[in-house]
Design a protein around this motif. Structure first.
Motif, PDB file in Angstrom:
ATOM      1  N   ASN A  90      36.304  42.215  30.641  1.00 40.62           N
ATOM      2  CA  ASN A  90      36.265  42.828  29.311  1.00 40.62           C
ATOM      3  C   ASN A  90      36.270  44.310  29.311  1.00 40.62           C
ATOM      4  O   ASN A  90      36.594  45.043  28.317  1.00 40.62           O
ATOM      5  CB  ASN A  90      34.485  42.736  29.058  1.00 40.62           C
ATOM      6  CG  ASN A  90      34.246  41.058  28.658  1.00 40.62           C
ATOM      7  OD1 ASN A  90      35.227  40.467  28.028  1.00 40.62           O
ATOM      8  ND2 ASN A  90      33.132  40.556  29.054  1.00 40.62           N
ATOM      9  N   TYR A  91      35.950  44.873  30.531  1.00 40.53           N
ATOM     10  CA  TYR A  91      36.319  46.298  30.769  1.00 40.53           C
ATOM     11  C   TYR A  91      37.614  46.640  30.383  1.00 40.53           C
ATOM     12  O   TYR A  91      38.015  47.691  29.846  1.00 40.53           O
ATOM     13  CB  TYR A  91      35.801  46.817  32.108  1.00 40.53           C
ATOM     14  CG  TYR A  91      34.079  47.102  32.320  1.00 40.53           C
ATOM     15  CD1 TYR A  91      33.611  47.878  31.333  1.00 40.53           C
ATOM     16  CD2 TYR A  91      33.493  46.596  33.273  1.00 40.53           C
ATOM     17  CE1 TYR A  91      32.446  48.212  31.592  1.00 40.53           C
ATOM     18  CE2 TYR A  91      32.263  46.722  33.645  1.00 40.53           C
ATOM     19  CZ  TYR A  91      31.513  47.481  32.678  1.00 40.53           C
ATOM     20  OH  TYR A  91      30.288  47.765  32.730  1.00 40.53           O
ATOM     21  N   TYR A  92      38.424  45.951  31.094  1.00 50.72           N
ATOM     22  CA  TYR A  92      39.826  46.350  31.207  1.00 50.72           C
ATOM     23  C   TYR A  92      40.553  46.014  29.814  1.00 50.72           C
ATOM     24  O   TYR A  92      41.612  46.805  29.637  1.00 50.72           O
ATOM     25  CB  TYR A  92      40.704  45.529  32.281  1.00 50.72           C
ATOM     26  CG  TYR A  92      40.067  45.992  33.608  1.00 50.72           C
ATOM     27  CD1 TYR A  92      40.541  47.246  34.059  1.00 50.72           C
ATOM     28  CD2 TYR A  92      39.183  45.299  34.201  1.00 50.72           C
ATOM     29  CE1 TYR A  92      40.000  47.914  35.260  1.00 50.72           C
ATOM     30  CE2 TYR A  92      38.710  45.898  35.565  1.00 50.72           C
ATOM     31  CZ  TYR A  92      39.078  47.128  36.247  1.00 50.72           C
ATOM     32  OH  TYR A  92      38.364  47.621  37.154  1.00 50.72           O
ATOM     33  N   SER A  93      40.172  44.932  28.989  1.00 52.21           N
ATOM     34  CA  SER A  93      40.827  44.670  27.629  1.00 52.21           C
ATOM     35  C   SER A  93      40.467  46.208  27.068  1.00 52.21           C
ATOM     36  O   SER A  93      41.307  46.547  26.250  1.00 52.21           O
ATOM     37  CB  SER A  93      40.108  43.331  27.131  1.00 52.21           C
ATOM     38  OG  SER A  93      40.721  42.355  27.981  1.00 52.21           O
ATOM     39  N   MET A 139      40.374  33.406  32.062  1.00 47.10           N
ATOM     40  CA  MET A 139      41.214  32.776  31.067  1.00 47.10           C
ATOM     41  C   MET A 139      41.049  31.116  31.476  1.00 47.10           C
ATOM     42  O   MET A 139      41.131  30.256  30.339  1.00 47.10           O
ATOM     43  CB  MET A 139      42.462  33.224  30.897  1.00 47.10           C
ATOM     44  CG  MET A 139      42.594  34.678  30.326  1.00 47.10           C
ATOM     45  SD  MET A 139      44.321  35.234  29.945  1.00 47.10           S
ATOM     46  CE  MET A 139      44.611  34.252  28.736  1.00 47.10           C
ATOM     47  N   ASN A 140      41.180  30.781  32.781  1.00 47.36           N
ATOM     48  CA  ASN A 140      41.225  29.464  33.027  1.00 47.36           C
ATOM     49  C   ASN A 140      39.904  28.784  32.607  1.00 47.36           C
ATOM     50  O   ASN A 140      39.934  27.676  32.354  1.00 47.36           O
ATOM     51  CB  ASN A 140      41.489  29.373  34.489  1.00 47.36           C
ATOM     52  CG  ASN A 140      42.601  29.488  35.154  1.00 47.36           C
ATOM     53  OD1 ASN A 140      43.708  29.189  34.150  1.00 47.36           O
ATOM     54  ND2 ASN A 140      43.123  29.850  36.392  1.00 47.36           N
ATOM     55  N   THR A 193      52.503  34.144  21.788  1.00 48.42           N
ATOM     56  CA  THR A 193      51.542  33.825  22.713  1.00 48.42           C
ATOM     57  C   THR A 193      50.125  34.203  22.504  1.00 48.42           C
ATOM     58  O   THR A 193      49.074  33.954  23.191  1.00 48.42           O
ATOM     59  CB  THR A 193      51.990  34.522  24.035  1.00 48.42           C
ATOM     60  OG1 THR A 193      51.927  35.891  24.139  1.00 48.42           O
ATOM     61  CG2 THR A 193      53.139  34.212  24.689  1.00 48.42           C
ATOM     62  N   HIS A 194      49.894  34.533  21.148  1.00 49.16           N
ATOM     63  CA  HIS A 194      48.468  34.966  20.805  1.00 49.16           C
ATOM     64  C   HIS A 194      47.767  36.077  21.871  1.00 49.16           C
ATOM     65  O   HIS A 194      46.738  36.064  21.992  1.00 49.16           O
ATOM     66  CB  HIS A 194      47.613  33.939  20.686  1.00 49.16           C
ATOM     67  CG  HIS A 194      48.470  32.883  19.701  1.00 49.16           C
ATOM     68  ND1 HIS A 194      48.336  33.157  18.437  1.00 49.16           N
ATOM     69  CD2 HIS A 194      48.882  31.624  19.923  1.00 49.16           C
ATOM     70  CE1 HIS A 194      48.739  31.983  17.862  1.00 49.16           C
ATOM     71  NE2 HIS A 194      49.280  31.072  18.783  1.00 49.16           N
ATOM     72  N   SER A 195      48.724  36.951  22.339  1.00 49.92           N
ATOM     73  CA  SER A 195      48.107  37.962  23.450  1.00 49.92           C
ATOM     74  C   SER A 195      47.878  39.345  22.509  1.00 49.92           C
ATOM     75  O   SER A 195      48.582  39.609  21.823  1.00 49.92           O
ATOM     76  CB  SER A 195      49.298  38.361  24.341  1.00 49.92           C
ATOM     77  OG  SER A 195      49.262  37.136  25.009  1.00 49.92           O
ATOM     78  N   LYS A 196      46.733  39.906  22.836  1.00 47.23           N
ATOM     79  CA  LYS A 196      46.107  40.927  22.284  1.00 47.23           C
ATOM     80  C   LYS A 196      47.037  42.293  22.589  1.00 47.23           C
ATOM     81  O   LYS A 196      46.974  43.314  22.107  1.00 47.23           O
ATOM     82  CB  LYS A 196      44.871  41.229  22.250  1.00 47.23           C
ATOM     83  CG  LYS A 196      44.079  40.189  21.490  1.00 47.23           C
ATOM     84  CD  LYS A 196      42.346  40.702  21.484  1.00 47.23           C
ATOM     85  CE  LYS A 196      41.767  40.645  22.989  1.00 47.23           C
ATOM     86  NZ  LYS A 196      40.514  40.885  22.966  1.00 47.23           N
ATOM     87  N   ASN A 197      47.528  42.192  23.894  1.00 46.81           N
ATOM     88  CA  ASN A 197      48.084  43.412  24.521  1.00 46.81           C
ATOM     89  C   ASN A 197      48.743  43.034  25.751  1.00 46.81           C
ATOM     90  O   ASN A 197      49.013  41.613  25.972  1.00 46.81           O
ATOM     91  CB  ASN A 197      46.793  44.447  24.970  1.00 46.81           C
ATOM     92  CG  ASN A 197      45.699  43.520  25.847  1.00 46.81           C
ATOM     93  OD1 ASN A 197      46.011  42.858  26.775  1.00 46.81           O
ATOM     94  ND2 ASN A 197      44.455  43.793  25.333  1.00 46.81           N
ATOM     95  N   HIS A 200      47.262  40.827  28.616  1.00 49.12           N
ATOM     96  CA  HIS A 200      46.984  39.423  28.260  1.00 49.12           C
ATOM     97  C   HIS A 200      48.330  38.755  28.236  1.00 49.12           C
ATOM     98  O   HIS A 200      48.337  37.488  28.421  1.00 49.12           O
ATOM     99  CB  HIS A 200      46.369  39.089  26.962  1.00 49.12           C
ATOM    100  CG  HIS A 200      45.014  39.802  26.796  1.00 49.12           C
ATOM    101  ND1 HIS A 200      44.173  40.086  25.647  1.00 49.12           N
ATOM    102  CD2 HIS A 200      44.065  39.733  27.987  1.00 49.12           C
ATOM    103  CE1 HIS A 200      43.047  40.051  26.204  1.00 49.12           C
ATOM    104  NE2 HIS A 200      42.957  40.269  27.285  1.00 49.12           N
ATOM    105  N   LEU A 201      49.433  39.320  27.840  1.00 51.04           N
ATOM    106  CA  LEU A 201      50.791  38.982  27.785  1.00 51.04           C
ATOM    107  C   LEU A 201      51.180  38.722  29.423  1.00 51.04           C
ATOM    108  O   LEU A 201      51.834  37.490  29.560  1.00 51.04           O
ATOM    109  CB  LEU A 201      51.773  39.808  27.199  1.00 51.04           C
ATOM    110  CG  LEU A 201      53.124  39.609  27.048  1.00 51.04           C
ATOM    111  CD1 LEU A 201      53.244  38.110  26.315  1.00 51.04           C
ATOM    112  CD2 LEU A 201      54.018  40.611  26.457  1.00 51.04           C
TER     113      LEU A 201
END
Length: 214
Positions: A90-93, A139-140, A193-197, A200-201
């Motif tokens: 959460n911090y890193y996102s 994510m898993n 890929t529905h990645s926010k950044n 996540h990609l």
């Protein structure tokens, strides 16, 4: 070779002094500035512009997420490397959304710190292996069966470059295509890929076998 000016931002003076001592012995490091909190960092950045900031996420007065956002407004070319004791996704996102380019745990070896500084200064991203693995594990738990996405050969090729830390300009040079074309491919990858950044990609690429963490 132009030397890299560094800003160390952490509320623990002993940690700053240790990093400062190690960095001061490197020939590619120029000026080293220090701040003990986010507020002091932003105020001093107005007169001491740095190339790279090592920025603690958890600080009094103004945390690293807010400080990173404001720092990029004050000095748009600065590269932020987030520091933390914890590999909390959460911090890193939040730090990525604030504009951070690199992520290190405070127990990282100094060789990893120097590599992170060189990479982000060169326009690349740097993600500590432990952080990538932590994000992958989370994510898993959230999604054990990610939807299958069809990527074109070119998208797969560009995804590989992204995972290896290449900037869009560097990818364009490698493939002899325009940066605008690479920008569009990156945008398509994020959407597909529905990645926010970027973080996540990269996690998506690892989970689906496009990229391996060595």
């Amino acid at each position: 070779m132009k030397k890299i000016n560094i800003f160390l931002v952490d509320d623990h003076s002993l940690f700053r002094e240790g990093i400062r001592f190690l960095l001061s012995n490197l020939d590619f490091i120029g000026e080293i500035y220090e701040a003990e909190n986010g507020t002091q960092f932003i105020n001093e950045l107005k007169t001491h512009h740095a190339d790279v900031a090592l920025l603690d996420i958890e600080m009094p007065e103004k945390n690293g997420i807010t400080a990173a956002t404001e720092a990029i407004q004050v000095c748009p070319n600065i590269k932020i490397i987030a520091l933390s004791m914890y590999s909390d996704e959460n911090y890193y996102s939040s730090m990525i959304e604030a504009g951070a380019s690199g992520f290190l745990l405070k127990n990282s070896k100094f060789a990893e710190v120097t590599k992170a500084i060189k990479d982000v200064h060169a326009g690349k991203n740097y993600f500590s292996l432990e952080i990538l693995q932590s994000m992958l594990n989370k994510m898993n738990h959230i999604n054990t069966n990610p939807p299958h996405v069809e990527l074109t050969d070119r998208e797969t090729e560009i995804l590989g470059f992204i995972c290896n830390g290449f900037s869009n300009i560097e990818i364009a040079n490698q493939l002899e295509i325009s940066k605008r074309t690479v920008d569009k491919h990156r945008e398509n990858l994020l959407q597909k890929t529905h990645s926010k950044n970027t973080a996540h990609l990269i996690i998506y690429a690892i989970k689906n076998g496009f990229f391996k963490v060595i």
